[in-house]
Structures are given as C-alpha cells and as structure tokens.
Design a protein around this motif. Structure first.
Motif, PDB file in Angstrom:
ATOM      1  N   ASN A  33       0.830  -1.209   0.000  1.00 26.95           N
ATOM      2  CA  ASN A  33       0.000   0.000   0.000  1.00 26.95           C
ATOM      3  C   ASN A  33       0.867   1.263   0.000  1.00 26.95           C
ATOM      4  N   ASN A  34       1.944   1.234   0.779  1.00 25.60           N
ATOM      5  CA  ASN A  34       2.867   2.380   0.794  1.00 25.60           C
ATOM      6  C   ASN A  34       3.509   2.580  -0.579  1.00 25.60           C
ATOM      7  N   TYR A  35       3.889   1.475  -1.214  1.00 24.29           N
ATOM      8  CA  TYR A  35       4.495   1.573  -2.546  1.00 24.29           C
ATOM      9  C   TYR A  35       3.484   2.112  -3.546  1.00 24.29           C
ATOM     10  N   LEU A  36       2.242   1.620  -3.476  1.00 28.59           N
ATOM     11  CA  LEU A  36       1.186   2.096  -4.370  1.00 28.59           C
ATOM     12  C   LEU A  36       0.975   3.598  -4.203  1.00 28.59           C
ATOM     13  N   ASN A  37       0.878   4.051  -2.960  1.00 25.21           N
ATOM     14  CA  ASN A  37       0.667   5.490  -2.710  1.00 25.21           C
ATOM     15  C   ASN A  37       1.831   6.318  -3.250  1.00 25.21           C
ATOM     16  N   GLN A  38       3.059   5.844  -3.008  1.00 26.21           N
ATOM     17  CA  GLN A  38       4.223   6.587  -3.475  1.00 26.21           C
ATOM     18  C   GLN A  38       4.276   6.627  -4.996  1.00 26.21           C
ATOM     19  N   TYR A  39       3.941   5.497  -5.628  1.00 28.52           N
ATOM     20  CA  TYR A  39       3.960   5.457  -7.096  1.00 28.52           C
ATOM     21  C   TYR A  39       2.892   6.386  -7.666  1.00 28.52           C
ATOM     22  N   ARG A  40       1.705   6.389  -7.052  1.00 26.32           N
ATOM     23  CA  ARG A  40       0.644   7.288  -7.503  1.00 26.32           C
ATOM     24  C   ARG A  40       1.060   8.753  -7.370  1.00 26.32           C
ATOM     25  N   MET A  41       1.726   9.082  -6.270  1.00 29.44           N
ATOM     26  CA  MET A  41       2.156  10.467  -6.076  1.00 29.44           C
ATOM     27  C   MET A  41       3.230  10.857  -7.098  1.00 29.44           C
ATOM     28  N   ASN A  42       4.108   9.931  -7.433  1.00 31.63           N
ATOM     29  CA  ASN A  42       5.131  10.222  -8.438  1.00 31.63           C
ATOM     30  C   ASN A  42       4.503  10.484  -9.800  1.00 31.63           C
ATOM     31  N   GLU A  43       3.488   9.691 -10.143  1.00 25.70           N
ATOM     32  CA  GLU A  43       2.788   9.910 -11.409  1.00 25.70           C
ATOM     33  C   GLU A  43       2.012  11.218 -11.373  1.00 25.70           C
ATOM     34  N   ALA A  44       1.432  11.528 -10.214  1.00 24.51           N
ATOM     35  CA  ALA A  44       0.683  12.782 -10.078  1.00 24.51           C
ATOM     36  C   ALA A  44       1.611  13.980 -10.236  1.00 24.51           C
ATOM     37  N   LYS A  45       2.826  13.888  -9.709  1.00 20.80           N
ATOM     38  CA  LYS A  45       3.781  14.992  -9.838  1.00 20.80           C
ATOM     39  C   LYS A  45       4.136  15.248 -11.302  1.00 20.80           C
ATOM     40  N   LYS A  46       4.234  14.185 -12.081  1.00 23.59           N
ATOM     41  CA  LYS A  46       4.502  14.362 -13.510  1.00 23.59           C
ATOM     42  C   LYS A  46       3.363  15.122 -14.178  1.00 23.59           C
ATOM     43  N   LEU A  47       2.120  14.753 -13.845  1.00 21.77           N
ATOM     44  CA  LEU A  47       0.961  15.407 -14.450  1.00 21.77           C
ATOM     45  C   LEU A  47       0.840  16.858 -13.977  1.00 21.77           C
ATOM     46  N   THR A 105     -10.190  15.118  -2.279  1.00 16.43           N
ATOM     47  CA  THR A 105      -9.788  15.636  -0.965  1.00 16.43           C
ATOM     48  C   THR A 105      -8.779  14.702  -0.313  1.00 16.43           C
ATOM     49  N   TYR A 106      -9.069  13.415  -0.369  1.00 13.88           N
ATOM     50  CA  TYR A 106      -8.131  12.429   0.181  1.00 13.88           C
ATOM     51  C   TYR A 106      -6.806  12.477  -0.580  1.00 13.88           C
ATOM     52  N   PHE A 107      -6.888  12.640  -1.905  1.00 10.80           N
ATOM     53  CA  PHE A 107      -5.678  12.731  -2.722  1.00 10.80           C
ATOM     54  C   PHE A 107      -4.796  13.895  -2.264  1.00 10.80           C
ATOM     55  N   SER A 108      -5.397  15.046  -2.037  1.00 14.13           N
ATOM     56  CA  SER A 108      -4.623  16.227  -1.624  1.00 14.13           C
ATOM     57  C   SER A 108      -3.979  16.020  -0.258  1.00 14.13           C
ATOM     58  N   LYS A 109      -4.720  15.398   0.673  1.00 22.11           N
ATOM     59  CA  LYS A 109      -4.173  15.130   2.006  1.00 22.11           C
ATOM     60  C   LYS A 109      -3.005  14.140   1.922  1.00 22.11           C
ATOM     61  N   LEU A 110      -3.187  13.106   1.105  1.00 25.21           N
ATOM     62  CA  LEU A 110      -2.135  12.096   0.951  1.00 25.21           C
ATOM     63  C   LEU A 110      -0.904  12.709   0.289  1.00 25.21           C
ATOM     64  N   PHE A 111      -1.131  13.533  -0.724  1.00 20.80           N
ATOM     65  CA  PHE A 111      -0.022  14.188  -1.418  1.00 20.80           C
ATOM     66  C   PHE A 111       0.782  15.039  -0.445  1.00 20.80           C
ATOM     67  N   LYS A 112       0.098  15.814   0.379  1.00 26.91           N
ATOM     68  CA  LYS A 112       0.801  16.690   1.320  1.00 26.91           C
ATOM     69  C   LYS A 112       1.538  15.882   2.381  1.00 26.91           C
ATOM     70  N   ARG A 113       0.942  14.783   2.815  1.00 21.51           N
ATOM     71  CA  ARG A 113       1.592  13.954   3.837  1.00 21.51           C
ATOM     72  C   ARG A 113       2.874  13.327   3.301  1.00 21.51           C
ATOM     73  N   LEU A 114       2.866  12.903   2.042  1.00 26.50           N
ATOM     74  CA  LEU A 114       4.028  12.228   1.480  1.00 26.50           C
ATOM     75  C   LEU A 114       5.054  13.198   0.896  1.00 26.50           C
ATOM     76  N   GLU A 115       4.592  14.316   0.359  1.00 25.02           N
ATOM     77  CA  GLU A 115       5.497  15.233  -0.335  1.00 25.02           C
ATOM     78  C   GLU A 115       5.830  16.482   0.470  1.00 25.02           C
ATOM     79  N   GLY A 116       5.062  16.748   1.530  1.00 29.08           N
ATOM     80  CA  GLY A 116       5.360  17.900   2.373  1.00 29.08           C
ATOM     81  C   GLY A 116       4.730  19.196   1.927  1.00 29.08           C
ATOM     82  N   LEU A 117       3.980  19.174   0.837  1.00 27.99           N
ATOM     83  CA  LEU A 117       3.261  20.359   0.370  1.00 27.99           C
ATOM     84  C   LEU A 117       2.078  19.907  -0.467  1.00 27.99           C
ATOM     85  N   SER A 118       1.115  20.798  -0.663  1.00 27.94           N
ATOM     86  CA  SER A 118      -0.104  20.442  -1.380  1.00 27.94           C
ATOM     87  C   SER A 118       0.173  20.349  -2.878  1.00 27.94           C
TER      88      SER A 118
END
Length: 287
Positions: A227-241, A262-275
């Motif tokens: 699950n952690n890997y999935l979240n991190q991979y999703r955030m990496n793809e989101a950063k590209k977009l 809303t959950y996506f934004s919270k997860l992004f900020k938790r993993l990346e440190g910014l919205s």
C-alpha cells in the motif's frame, strides 16, 4: 576482478566478527593475516590497498582480503565510516581465479547418494557490491546480536555466515530470491493497475500468494508495504501530471486511481510535504 574458488561442503569456518566505526581521517591498519578478512561497509567508505592494488570500498560494497597478502589503509576516511568485519578460515583448498560462475546450475559438481554428500563449486568475488543491502545487513545484525552467554552461540553464528556466503554466490550469478521474485511481480502489477481501485485481495488473487506473505516480502526487500508503494507510485505519477499538464487536481486524482480528490490532496501533502497546488506553483516558478 579475482574470485575465490572453493568446493563445499564443508563451508568456510567463521572465526570472529564485529562492527566497527572509523571517524573521519582514520586509516585501516597495516597487517598480513593468515585467515580471510571480509569487510562490508554500511556507511561511508574505506580506502584499502591489498597486494599493491588500491580499492575504494563504498557503502553497500565488500572486499575479501586474502591470507598472506599485506593490506593497509592508503588514505584516511573522508567521512565517518561504519562497517562489519568477519574473519574466517577455509577448511579445504581454494584458488584465486579470474572467472566466476554465471549460471546457477554450474555450482553443482556431483549429486550425492545415500552415503556421499553432493559437492558444489563456489566462486565468490573478492570485491563486489551488494544488491540487496537490507537482506545482507539483517544477516549481519542477527549474527552480531547472538548472545555470547550461550554455549552454542558460535554454531548459530556459523549458520548465518553460511547463509551470507550462499547469498553472495546467488548475487554473483544474478539469481533473485523467492522474496525478490514476489516483489518484482507485485511492483509490476501495481504499475500496471495503479489507475484502478487496488486492494490487497486483488494482489493476492493475481499473484496467488497470501496478503501477509506479499507484505512481508515487500518490507524485507524494499522496506515498505504494498500500500505504501502504491501510494508513493501514484504520487510520483501525479507529480509528472502536475508539472507537465494544466489538468485540474481533481482530474489528476482520478487519473492516478484516487477517486476522492480531498483524500488525494491530504495524501499528497503527507508524502510530499506540500499540497498539489503548492507543488505545481513551485515547478512553474522554476520553469
């Protein structure tokens, strides 16, 4: 590169092992041993010369120093350096050769029978880099943590030492462990299906392994759960977009498999440190 060629069993015998720390500027000692000295660097780097050949042993790398050859530190450590060391002897004859073993099947020399054990050929690189550092360092930690108060502690250390040598030979042959194969399949499945709703039961059904086993393999090999890997991979793809498109955050959220923006934004900020908005603004400013 030289290899140490030997026949097993019997395996080499562990004599003693330890963990050492060199402060910046410290050099390795000058000496000539009558036994093998294996050094694995966990952090930093060591500068060691053996038989007039200089080596730089960096993080995740090891060197096996051979009996009869003088070795010494030809330069002080540039940073604080931590390393494991193992002294061992060879009960059988060994040779220093120039070619190793490429095919795992080639280690078997002869099949055993009811009275004779099978014979194997090992060719261990004298200098190399560990691919699965977490696995190897776990072996070292287990070996070092055995209580010396028990009368059988050296026997138990020997078992870990044999496991380490077997792993060295596997890595030299580029043979993935069972756990590594599970992780490879898990990572591929996640990358192929991250845009969909993914649960552990989907992974389990696709890979035909119990969810707990998949999780243990992921934590052992790459240090995170599926699950952690999935979240991190999703955030990496989101950063590209976010960086390459003008898509709304809500659309990007769905594009990477998260339907709740809303959950996506919270997860992004938790993993990346910014919205997501802050990330996009910084990227656009850099451009």
């Amino acid at each position: 590169m030289s290899y140490i060629e030997m026949m097993v069993p019997p395996f080499p015998t562990l004599i003693m092992g330890g963990y050492a720390v060199f402060e910046k500027g410290t050099r390795h000692f000058r000496r000539t041993f009558t036994v093998f000295d294996l050094i694995y660097v966990k952090h930093g780097e060591l500068f060691i010369t053996e038989d007039d050949i200089p080596y730089t042993v960096g993080e995740g790398q090891y060197i096996i120093l051979v009996p009869g050859f003088e070795h010494f530190g030809h330069k002080g450590c540039c940073v604080k350096t931590e390393y494991y060391w193992l002294h061992f002897s060879m009960p059988n004859h060994y040779d220093l050769v120039e070619d190793g073993i490429d095919n795992w099947a080639d280690i078997l020399l002869s099949e055993g029978d009811m009275e004779t054990p099978s014979a194997y050929r090992f060719c261990l690189p004298c200098f190399g880099e560990i691919e699965n550092m977490k696995f190897v360092e776990n072996i070292f930690d287990n070996l070092m943590s055995i209580s010396h108060q028990t009368p059988d502690y050296q026997l138990r250390q020997q078992l870990y030492f044999q496991e380490f040598l077997l792993h060295l030979q596997k890595e030299a042959c580029k043979i993935p462990s069972a756990a590594e194969r599970v992780v490879e399949e898990t990572v591929k499945f996640i990358k192929d299906h991250y845009k969909e709703e993914l649960k552990m039961e989907h992974l389990s059904n696709a890979l035909h392994f119990h969810p707990d086993y998949i999780t243990r393999c992921m934590q052992k090999i790459i240090g995170m759960t599926p699950n952690n890997y999935l979240n991190q991979y999703r955030m990496n793809e989101a950063k590209k977009l976010l960086a390459m498109t003008d898509e709304k955050v809500a659309n990007i959220s769905q594009e990477v498999g998260i339907m709740d923006a809303t959950y996506f934004s919270k997860l992004f900020k938790r993993l990346e440190g910014l919205s997501p908005y802050e990330y996009r603004r910084i990227i656009l400013r850099k451009k």
